[in-house]
Design an enzyme around this catalytic site. Sequence first.
Site, PDB file in Angstrom:
ATOM      1  N   ALA A 191       0.866  -1.565   0.043  1.00 11.87           N
ATOM      2  CA  ALA A 191       0.033   0.146  -0.078  1.00 11.87           C
ATOM      3  C   ALA A 191       0.785   1.236   0.050  1.00 11.87           C
ATOM      4  O   ALA A 191       0.937   1.926  -0.827  1.00 11.87           O
ATOM      5  CB  ALA A 191      -0.697   0.083   0.939  1.00 11.87           C
ATOM      6  N   ARG A 218     -11.882 -19.578   4.026  1.00 10.60           N
ATOM      7  CA  ARG A 218     -10.802 -19.885   5.144  1.00 10.60           C
ATOM      8  C   ARG A 218     -11.745 -19.954   6.356  1.00 10.60           C
ATOM      9  O   ARG A 218     -11.095 -20.798   7.406  1.00 10.60           O
ATOM     10  CB  ARG A 218      -9.913 -18.511   5.426  1.00 10.60           C
ATOM     11  CG  ARG A 218      -8.963 -18.228   4.264  1.00 10.60           C
ATOM     12  CD  ARG A 218      -8.171 -17.331   4.118  1.00 10.60           C
ATOM     13  NE  ARG A 218      -7.224 -17.583   2.972  1.00 10.60           N
ATOM     14  CZ  ARG A 218      -6.578 -16.631   2.664  1.00 10.60           C
ATOM     15  NH1 ARG A 218      -6.095 -15.253   3.442  1.00 10.60           N
ATOM     16  NH2 ARG A 218      -5.603 -16.617   1.713  1.00 10.60           N
ATOM     17  N   LEU A 263      -3.437  -8.298  -1.391  1.00 11.22           N
ATOM     18  CA  LEU A 263      -2.797  -7.704  -2.104  1.00 11.22           C
ATOM     19  C   LEU A 263      -3.321  -6.794  -3.124  1.00 11.22           C
ATOM     20  O   LEU A 263      -2.863  -5.753  -3.688  1.00 11.22           O
ATOM     21  CB  LEU A 263      -2.029  -8.879  -2.878  1.00 11.22           C
ATOM     22  CG  LEU A 263      -1.287  -9.699  -1.982  1.00 11.22           C
ATOM     23  CD1 LEU A 263      -0.200 -10.975  -2.930  1.00 11.22           C
ATOM     24  CD2 LEU A 263      -0.196  -8.997  -0.993  1.00 11.22           C
TER      25      LEU A 263
HETATM   26  C1  LIG Z   1       2.333 -15.119   5.566  1.00 11.20           C
HETATM   27  C2  LIG Z   1       1.371 -14.335   4.705  1.00 11.20           C
HETATM   28  C3  LIG Z   1       0.852 -14.646   3.466  1.00 11.20           C
HETATM   29  C4  LIG Z   1       0.007 -13.913   2.660  1.00 11.20           C
HETATM   30  N1  LIG Z   1      -0.429 -14.327   1.610  1.00 11.20           N
HETATM   31  C5  LIG Z   1      -1.193 -13.436   1.048  1.00 11.20           C
HETATM   32  C6  LIG Z   1      -1.486 -13.661  -0.441  1.00 11.20           C
HETATM   33  O1  LIG Z   1      -1.340 -14.848  -0.881  1.00 11.20           O
HETATM   34  N2  LIG Z   1      -2.522 -12.874  -0.994  1.00 11.20           N
HETATM   35  C7  LIG Z   1      -3.036 -11.775  -0.537  1.00 11.20           C
HETATM   36  O2  LIG Z   1      -3.855 -11.073  -0.969  1.00 11.20           O
HETATM   37  N3  LIG Z   1      -2.742 -11.525   0.886  1.00 11.20           N
HETATM   38  C8  LIG Z   1      -1.781 -12.131   1.474  1.00 11.20           C
HETATM   39  N4  LIG Z   1      -1.433 -11.903   2.720  1.00 11.20           N
HETATM   40  C9  LIG Z   1      -2.094 -10.523   3.278  1.00 11.20           C
HETATM   41  C10 LIG Z   1      -1.030  -9.341   2.788  1.00 11.20           C
HETATM   42  O3  LIG Z   1       0.204 -10.044   2.548  1.00 11.20           O
HETATM   43  C11 LIG Z   1      -1.235  -8.097   3.655  1.00 11.20           C
HETATM   44  O4  LIG Z   1      -2.422  -7.946   4.077  1.00 11.20           O
HETATM   45  C12 LIG Z   1      -0.658  -6.981   2.774  1.00 11.20           C
HETATM   46  O5  LIG Z   1       0.495  -7.202   2.162  1.00 11.20           O
HETATM   47  C13 LIG Z   1      -0.456  -6.006   3.815  1.00 11.20           C
HETATM   48  O6  LIG Z   1       0.246  -4.638   3.032  1.00 11.20           O
HETATM   49  P1  LIG Z   1       0.158  -3.243   3.809  1.00 11.20           P
HETATM   50  O7  LIG Z   1       1.065  -2.699   2.606  1.00 11.20           O
HETATM   51  O8  LIG Z   1      -1.073  -2.688   4.142  1.00 11.20           O
HETATM   52  O9  LIG Z   1       1.145  -3.590   4.902  1.00 11.20           O
HETATM   53  P2  LIG Z   1       2.634  -3.985   5.272  1.00 11.20           P
HETATM   54  O10 LIG Z   1       3.187  -4.872   4.266  1.00 11.20           O
HETATM   55  O11 LIG Z   1       2.296  -4.927   6.603  1.00 11.20           O
HETATM   56  O12 LIG Z   1       3.554  -2.845   5.719  1.00 11.20           O
HETATM   57  C14 LIG Z   1       3.515  -2.016   6.670  1.00 11.20           C
HETATM   58  C15 LIG Z   1       4.580  -0.974   6.528  1.00 11.20           C
HETATM   59  O13 LIG Z   1       4.362  -0.030   7.504  1.00 11.20           O
HETATM   60  C16 LIG Z   1       5.479   0.228   8.372  1.00 11.20           C
HETATM   61  N5  LIG Z   1       5.099   0.746   9.573  1.00 11.20           N
HETATM   62  C17 LIG Z   1       4.233   0.029  10.485  1.00 11.20           C
HETATM   63  N6  LIG Z   1       4.248   0.874  11.560  1.00 11.20           N
HETATM   64  C18 LIG Z   1       4.848   1.905  11.420  1.00 11.20           C
HETATM   65  C19 LIG Z   1       5.305   2.929  12.273  1.00 11.20           C
HETATM   66  N7  LIG Z   1       4.731   3.209  13.311  1.00 11.20           N
HETATM   67  N8  LIG Z   1       6.376   3.909  11.869  1.00 11.20           N
HETATM   68  C20 LIG Z   1       6.847   3.661  10.585  1.00 11.20           C
HETATM   69  N9  LIG Z   1       6.620   2.798   9.580  1.00 11.20           N
HETATM   70  C21 LIG Z   1       5.688   1.738  10.276  1.00 11.20           C
HETATM   71  C22 LIG Z   1       6.124  -0.994   8.183  1.00 11.20           C
HETATM   72  O14 LIG Z   1       7.694  -0.795   8.073  1.00 11.20           O
HETATM   73  C23 LIG Z   1       5.972  -1.372   6.779  1.00 11.20           C
HETATM   74  O15 LIG Z   1       6.867  -0.677   5.887  1.00 11.20           O
HETATM   75  C24 LIG Z   1      -0.409 -12.545   3.292  1.00 11.20           C
HETATM   76  C25 LIG Z   1      -0.203 -12.331   4.755  1.00 11.20           C
HETATM   77  C26 LIG Z   1       0.878 -13.104   5.365  1.00 11.20           C
HETATM   78  C27 LIG Z   1       1.130 -12.834   6.817  1.00 11.20           C
END
Ligand SMILES: Cc1cc2nc3c(=O)[nH]c(=O)nc-3n(C[C@H](O)[C@H](O)[C@H](O)COP(=O)(O)OP(=O)(O)OC[C@H]3O[C@@H](n4cnc5c(N)ncnc54)[C@H](O)[C@@H]3O)c2cc1C
Lengths: 646, 250
Positions: A55, A341, A452
């Site tokens: 994101a 799930r 994703l």
């Molecule tokens: C093992 C696993 C497998 C998965 N497989 C799938 C799949 O096959 N398909 C699917 O659609 N989804 C899947 N998911 C879910 C999906 O990966 C996540 O929901 C998604 O990647 C979250 O993305 P995001 O960008 O919101 O957050 P994240 O990728 O968690 O990024 C968070 C970011 O915020 C930063 N951050 C957090 N707090 C702070 C702070 N206080 N100060 C500064 N920086 C901070 C971190 O450093 C990081 O850069 C899976 C999840 C897991 C755990």
Amino acid sequence: MTVHNPYLVGAPLADTKAPAGPIENRWTTRKFEARLVNPANKRKKTIIVVGTGLAGGSAAATLGEQGYRVIQFCFQDSPRRAHSIAAQGGINAAKNYRNDGDSVYRLFYDTVKGGDYRARESNVHRLAEISTQIIDQCVAQGVPFAREYGGLLDNRSFGGTQVSRTFYARGQTGQQLLLGAYQALMRQVGAGTVELHARHEMLDLIMVDGVARGVVVRDLVTGAIGSHTADAVVLATGGYANVYFLSTNAMGSNVTAAWRAHRHGAYFGNPCFTQIHPTCIPPSGDHQSKLTLMSESLRNDGRVWVPERAGDDRPPGDIPEHERDYFLERRYPAFGNLVPRDIASRAAKNVCDEGRGVGPGGLGVYLDFAEAMTRLGPDVVKAKYANLFTMYERITGENPYRVPMRIYPAVHYTMGGLWVDYDLQSTVPGLFVIGEANFSDHGANRLGASALMQGLADGYFVLPTTIGDYLARTSAGEVPATAIEEAENRVTATIDRLLSIRGDRTVDSFHRRLGHLMWEYCGMERTAEGLRKAAELVPALRAEFWSRVDVPGSGTDLNQSLERAGRVADFLELAELMVIDALHRAESAGGHFRAESQTADGEAERDDENFAYVAAWEWNGPDRPPILHPEALEFEYAHPSTRSYK
Amino acid sequence: MKFTLRIWRQRGPRDRGRLVDYPIEISPDASFLEMLDVLNERLAGAGDEPIAFDHDCREGICGMCSLVIDGTPHGPEQATTTCQLHMRKFADGRTITVEPWRAKAFPVVKDLVVDRSAFDRIIRAGGYITAPTGTAPEAHSIPVPKPDADLAFQAAECIGCGACVAACPNGSAMLFTAAKATHLGLLPQGAPERYSRAVGMIAAHDELGFGGCTNTGECTAACPKEIPQDVIGRLNKDLLRAARHHDPGA
Ligand SMILES: Cc1cc2nc3c(=O)[nH]c(=O)nc-3n(C[C@H](O)[C@H](O)[C@H](O)COP(=O)(O)OP(=O)(O)OC[C@H]3O[C@@H](n4cnc5c(N)ncnc54)[C@H](O)[C@@H]3O)c2cc1C
Ligand code: SF4
Ligand code: FES
């Protein structure tokens, strides 16, 4: 706070930003109506993006390209290590490349239904629409999706759907998508539009007259507290499944950024909606620090079973076919092993509760590839799943080509998060929330391969449009020094307090205890009685934390205990809200199974009459009951029906 | 199982650092990092400062964990990151030495934590395809032959951990850099920038203090993702061709 009256009810919330009219036109209309920022003015507008996962990475890269000045933070040493990197299975898109009847409308419909009618129709339709563009974008960046021999993209099907719409890159889809976004981001860093601060943790918001105007961060290497101001702030900080201590999340995933924003007035939506993933490697002992997910795609070919008889401890190979219970195929003949799930997780828990579980402590069911090896041959199985099999063997010491895998459900994803409107803006003006950190789009149960999709839809396409509209309409003035000072003082005070307690218990001991309480009382299956108990135990644990925790080291250098202490402190407050939310929602919905609300044959029973709303919670101070603001959900297109996978 | 852990402790970049012994008893099912967690719990419980080490996903994919175990980056098991290494792989009763990555371009931050931001700088210098959001053509308009896609994928699996650098006697990051050049250079989308990418990344690589490649092969041996050595050959070829491209006489 008394347990009898754990919350107050406030005014309902209406999300008015989605245009009216036919659902397939709403996003187009909103894009057209959104005001534009003049290109020359864009570089005068500063946007803070916290988080570099799918994101945040995609948002910052896109905003940078558009010409805004972006300041970005992550707590890891590089943006490429955000938790998104770990996603295995794939990403959905309504491309209909298989000509199997897929369409934007079907993806929309499946997602609303899969979320058990607890998501907003307009948002979900937009997500389905954008899904096709995401694949184009990622392919253009060089994301090496799986290909057919003709050179075109391959697809597979994923739990809960009957069409093949999931794009994947072996078992490393998240990694490859994130590297695509990361590379686009680094290009902008090189171009000077994005200023990147790795190893920095956001610890508070800078607020001016109720508007978000910046962040306070701690440099995790030097301990220095610093402030950054902007015209708008975007949180892309991921989910909070680590409130359970054991989860499939990366060790650093936490709720701190979202929680501290919540304390400034950002409502928290559906905090109790957590997803339990059915195919994780079971825990092996007290040293366990996390649980490892085995991609759900394994259920395309693996068959799930347990011995028919409780207490049967023969090795799996010695149990003849007719003494095995393929319980998913038996109970859900239409979907079999591919049920969503929540259904698969609960079914596994049920058979283990009956004493038919396998492996240590009886916490496991078999996921068996024997039939696939015969049908497809070992080479095909290997080509499809080799890296997952290796991973399994490394962790358990067992070879899944020879003996069936053992799997067990684990906490995986949080559908709850900061409440946002159609524009992805929270109830704090100027504060936008994207990806897993917001509550939107998945309802009570997230389908596979949809997180994703949502992260990238928000970051590449939605936010860059809607934040522009906000910036074009507002002109932010100077941030007064007092506002910065106040925010910094709050941060320093918390750090000083944590370091000065010098109690007799470690940070981790509190986190483990909290996780245990949450799994026990606010986990896969919940009862009013258990939740009331948790509503007393969790605040008591929080009080104990603040009097007995010991945080070694100082605040002026790299101190990982201090980092964790702050995060656990926030988890303790969030946990209380999760329990209250779970208690008030006296229905079963999606991944949230309330034991008092089930059908005669043990399936989850939703209560549309009373709970067809999003529960958005307002912070009302510590030890004061939070305030519930319901946002009613309307279903004009996907008509609520009983979810049945029989 | 019982072990003696001989662990590098260093307060900060300017501290000299030293090895300290810690006895530990641990389940064979624990991972290497879980063993350090258990040790850290004990240290914290006694009011001592826990050992700082980098980690996040604990699934072998984020590239954050980084320990030199008995002289080998990520430890003795082939194709395995530190977080995926389990104690059942070690003989009971042993002494195990744990140190940070050692390389000029990766300064130590504290204890076992090093600064690998130089890798981000290499990517910043060209390790991408210029594809601004919203301008992409329909995905099926760019077919990629499966063999190319598979080779590109293999190179794309690099997790950016830096074990290759830590293992290399010259502290070279050629394997990392070449993996990216190969991943993007093999795809039709990446072709237009293929040569400028190679040149840009190598210039950054050299500037950041990484050493030159003398084909000792230690990098591939240490790489948890088994990135093959021939990616380096590809990068070298690209560099050579780039020189010719830019040579007006050629
Ligand atoms: C093992 C696993 C497998 C998965 N497989 C799938 C799949 O096959 N398909 C699917 O659609 N989804 C899947 N998911 C879910 C999906 O990966 C996540 O929901 C998604 O990647 C979250 O993305 P995001 O960008 O919101 O957050 P994240 O990728 O968690 O990024 C968070 C970011 O915020 C930063 N951050 C957090 N707090 C702070 C702070 N206080 N100060 C500064 N920086 C901070 C971190 O450093 C990081 O850069 C899976 C999840 C897991 C755990
Ligand atoms: S090439 Fe291998 S060792 Fe080097 S950074 Fe990539 S994964 Fe790590
Ligand atoms: S902690 Fe992520 S690769 Fe080891």
